[in-house]
Design a protein around this motif. Sequence first.
Motif, mmCIF file in Angstrom:
data_model
loop_
_atom_site.group_PDB
_atom_site.id
_atom_site.type_symbol
_atom_site.label_atom_id
_atom_site.label_comp_id
_atom_site.label_asym_id
_atom_site.label_seq_id
_atom_site.Cartn_x
_atom_site.Cartn_y
_atom_site.Cartn_z
ATOM 1 N N TRP A 87 0.813 -1.213 0.000
ATOM 2 C CA TRP A 87 0.000 0.000 0.000
ATOM 3 C C TRP A 87 0.850 1.268 0.000
ATOM 4 N N THR A 88 2.085 1.172 0.450
ATOM 5 C CA THR A 88 2.999 2.316 0.341
ATOM 6 C C THR A 88 3.277 2.591 -1.128
ATOM 7 N N GLU A 89 3.486 1.530 -1.898
ATOM 8 C CA GLU A 89 3.708 1.678 -3.335
ATOM 9 C C GLU A 89 2.455 2.216 -4.022
ATOM 10 N N VAL A 90 1.290 1.723 -3.645
ATOM 11 C CA VAL A 90 0.041 2.210 -4.233
ATOM 12 C C VAL A 90 -0.099 3.711 -3.970
ATOM 13 N N ARG A 91 0.234 4.145 -2.763
ATOM 14 C CA ARG A 91 0.173 5.574 -2.431
ATOM 15 C C ARG A 91 1.075 6.379 -3.371
ATOM 16 N N GLU A 92 2.287 5.897 -3.585
ATOM 17 C CA GLU A 92 3.229 6.591 -4.472
ATOM 18 C C GLU A 92 2.711 6.631 -5.916
ATOM 19 N N LEU A 93 2.167 5.525 -6.383
ATOM 20 C CA LEU A 93 1.673 5.451 -7.754
ATOM 21 C C LEU A 93 0.471 6.373 -7.972
ATOM 22 N N ILE A 94 -0.436 6.406 -7.010
ATOM 23 C CA ILE A 94 -1.605 7.282 -7.124
ATOM 24 C C ILE A 94 -1.187 8.744 -7.033
ATOM 25 N N THR A 95 -0.254 9.041 -6.150
ATOM 26 C CA THR A 95 0.238 10.418 -6.033
ATOM 27 C C THR A 95 0.902 10.857 -7.331
ATOM 28 N N ASP A 96 1.720 9.999 -7.907
ATOM 29 C CA ASP A 96 2.357 10.320 -9.190
ATOM 30 C C ASP A 96 1.304 10.518 -10.284
ATOM 31 N N SER A 97 0.287 9.673 -10.285
ATOM 32 C CA SER A 97 -0.790 9.787 -11.266
ATOM 33 C C SER A 97 -1.502 11.130 -11.121
ATOM 34 N N PHE A 98 -1.787 11.502 -9.901
ATOM 35 C CA PHE A 98 -2.425 12.791 -9.641
ATOM 36 C C PHE A 98 -1.574 13.929 -10.190
ATOM 37 N N CYS A 99 -0.278 13.854 -9.932
ATOM 38 C CA CYS A 99 0.625 14.923 -10.373
ATOM 39 C C CYS A 99 0.722 15.009 -11.894
#
Length: 114
Positions: A87-99
């Motif tokens: 879920w740490t990786e999912v957080r990073e991936l979603i944050t990158d997607s948002f950006c």
Amino acid sequence: MLARLREITATLPECVEEDAWVGVRWRVGTSTATVAHVFGGEDQLFRITFRAEPDEVIAFAHLGEPYFRGEWGVNVVGMLLDDDTDWTEVRELITDSFCLQAPQRLVDLVDRPG
């Protein structure tokens, strides 16, 4: 799973949850810019799709499970979600997607993981 995704997306400015044609998606405000989309398949597995840089899309596609290339655009990557999901990786991936999807004024407000 939805609670974890909601916790992640709640940290992103003007990220809005809505029902999608299947599953749930998160978008930037009232725009059509989808940040993430989670849905179940006929195989009873849950998947999330998100946006990534073109070179990352290729890298994820070559990694294989739990990743896959999304069918809905050139910069869409997917990931199977299960009991072993990082879920740490999912957080990073979603944050990158948002950006990638959000205007710079919102990106400047994001506290990037890592």
